[in-house]
Design an enzyme around this catalytic site. Structure first.
Site, PDB file in Angstrom:
ATOM      1  N   SER A 137       0.832  -1.194   0.000  1.00 15.89           N
ATOM      2  CA  SER A 137       0.000   0.000   0.000  1.00 15.89           C
ATOM      3  C   SER A 137       0.875   1.256   0.000  1.00 15.89           C
ATOM      4  O   SER A 137       1.656   1.469  -0.930  1.00 15.89           O
ATOM      5  CB  SER A 137      -0.964  -0.038   1.193  1.00 15.89           C
ATOM      6  OG  SER A 137      -1.989   0.921   1.056  1.00 15.89           O
ATOM      7  N   ASP A 264     -10.153  -3.744  -5.610  1.00 12.48           N
ATOM      8  CA  ASP A 264      -9.576  -2.959  -4.517  1.00 12.48           C
ATOM      9  C   ASP A 264     -10.463  -1.741  -4.258  1.00 12.48           C
ATOM     10  O   ASP A 264     -10.649  -0.907  -5.144  1.00 12.48           O
ATOM     11  CB  ASP A 264      -8.156  -2.524  -4.893  1.00 12.48           C
ATOM     12  CG  ASP A 264      -7.386  -1.916  -3.729  1.00 12.48           C
ATOM     13  OD1 ASP A 264      -8.009  -1.244  -2.876  1.00 12.48           O
ATOM     14  OD2 ASP A 264      -6.153  -2.091  -3.675  1.00 12.48           O
ATOM     15  N   HIS A 291      -8.233  -4.783  -0.870  1.00  7.23           N
ATOM     16  CA  HIS A 291      -7.006  -4.033  -0.589  1.00  7.23           C
ATOM     17  C   HIS A 291      -6.182  -4.804   0.437  1.00  7.23           C
ATOM     18  O   HIS A 291      -6.473  -4.806   1.625  1.00  7.23           O
ATOM     19  CB  HIS A 291      -7.330  -2.636  -0.064  1.00  7.23           C
ATOM     20  CG  HIS A 291      -6.107  -1.758   0.072  1.00  7.23           C
ATOM     21  ND1 HIS A 291      -5.444  -1.245  -1.021  1.00  7.23           N
ATOM     22  CD2 HIS A 291      -5.409  -1.342   1.165  1.00  7.23           C
ATOM     23  CE1 HIS A 291      -4.412  -0.525  -0.607  1.00  7.23           C
ATOM     24  NE2 HIS A 291      -4.361  -0.583   0.709  1.00  7.23           N
TER      25      HIS A 291
END
Length: 320
Positions: A137, A264, A291
């Protein structure tokens, strides 16, 4: 390479994968050996090691926003590394991992200079083994930005790398988070970020316009009044544009896996699909996974798909 991830029947949506993976999915416990590193500007960060035989490869992990070396994906990767006999170097960004940093600054998605000195330190400590890096991320965007900026200069530092669910276009991601049900994540991130900077308010009352910071209703307001001024950017828009790795992906020469899921709910997949990639990048877009979810198996689920995919890539398996 193969991007075949199949979620279980009870967790097929991107939201379910994203929300429940940290709570439900199980992974084995692995002891971590902690070190405290002093940064070039005399701050401190916590680094957690998974020890392995001297010549075993090491995987360096950079976590996401509000996470740490104890995040659900970190624990799953630690378990896979222990099983494989590889080492791990899980680096907590400033103020993360249970210790406060000393300086009036935090970490952010475009902090590639921070990534640079961390990787160089690992290379100095472990000069004669294969070193691989994973950025998840926020940490994924910072790692990819470093790789793009460094180009061939990163090749002596890393054998391979991977970015997992990285928000490579920060402008597109911030706009995406303002839409519909996705605004739930905007509120979640804001709450965590406001909590994390309260210690700065106590120690550095002149650092930011604190009433504006704590009244922020979206990521733009927070980054406009804290992240940007504290870290030397002209404003939120400048921070997002200058901090995005997307324009630099075409310059990456280290073999790199770019792993995303189409559902996501935080990173818009369109921003990934339109990016110009170098020949060194192997894109992998799974239809499902959320995600950084990628939770499989019967309830309450397992988190073994992601670490095994990463380690297979680093080990030379399933490569395109």
């Amino acid at each position: 390479m193969s991007c075949e991830f199949q979620p279980p029947w009870w967790s097929r949506g991107g939201h379910q994968q994203t929300i429940w993976a940290p709570f439900f999915a199980r992974s084995g416990k692995v002891p971590l050996r902690r070190e405290i590193w002093t940064t070039p500007d005399h701050d401190q960060v916590a680094v957690d090691w998974i020890d392995a035989p001297p010549q075993a490869p090491v995987v360096i992990l950079f976590h996401g926003l509000g996470s740490s070396s104890r995040g659900h994906y970190a624990l799953a990767l630690a378990s896979a590394l222990r099983h494989k006999g590889w080492g791990g170097c899980f680096i907590n960004f400033r103020g993360c991992g249970g210790i406060d940093n000393r300086l009036p600054r935090s970490y952010h998605a475009g902090d590639s200079s921070e990534i640079a000195w961390m990787l160089e330190k690992v290379a100095e400590l472990l000069p004669d083994i294969n070193r691989y890096a994973v950025g998840v991320s926020l940490g994924g965007n910072a790692l990819l930005k470093y790789l793009g900026e460094q180009g061939a200069n990163a090749e002596p530092i890393l054998s391979k790398a991977a970015g997992v669910c990285a928000p490579i276009d920060l402008v597109a991601t911030a706009e995406f988070l303002q839409k519909g049900r996705i605004r739930f994540y905007n509120r979640y991130f804001l709450k965590n970020m406001k909590q994390s900077v309260r210690r700065f308010q106590r120690h550095y009352p002149e650092l930011a316009d604190w009433p504006q910071v704590f009244s922020a209703k979206n990521l733009y307001d927070f980054d406009e009044h804290f992240t940007a001024p504290v870290h030397g950017f002209a404003g939120a828009q400048s921070f997002w544009e200058e901090g995005s790795s997307a324009p630099l992906l075409r310059h990456i020469t280290v073999p790199t896996l770019l792993l995303n899921s189409a559902d996501d709910p935080i990173v818009p997949i369109a921003s990934v699909r339109k990016a110009m990639l170098s020949a060194a990048i192997t894109p992998c877009v799974t239809p499902h996974g959320g995600h950084v979810g990628f939770m499989s198996g019967p309830f309450p689920g397992r988190l073994d798909w992601l670490p095994h995919t990463l380690l297979d890539y680093f080990d030379g398996r399933n490569n395109a």
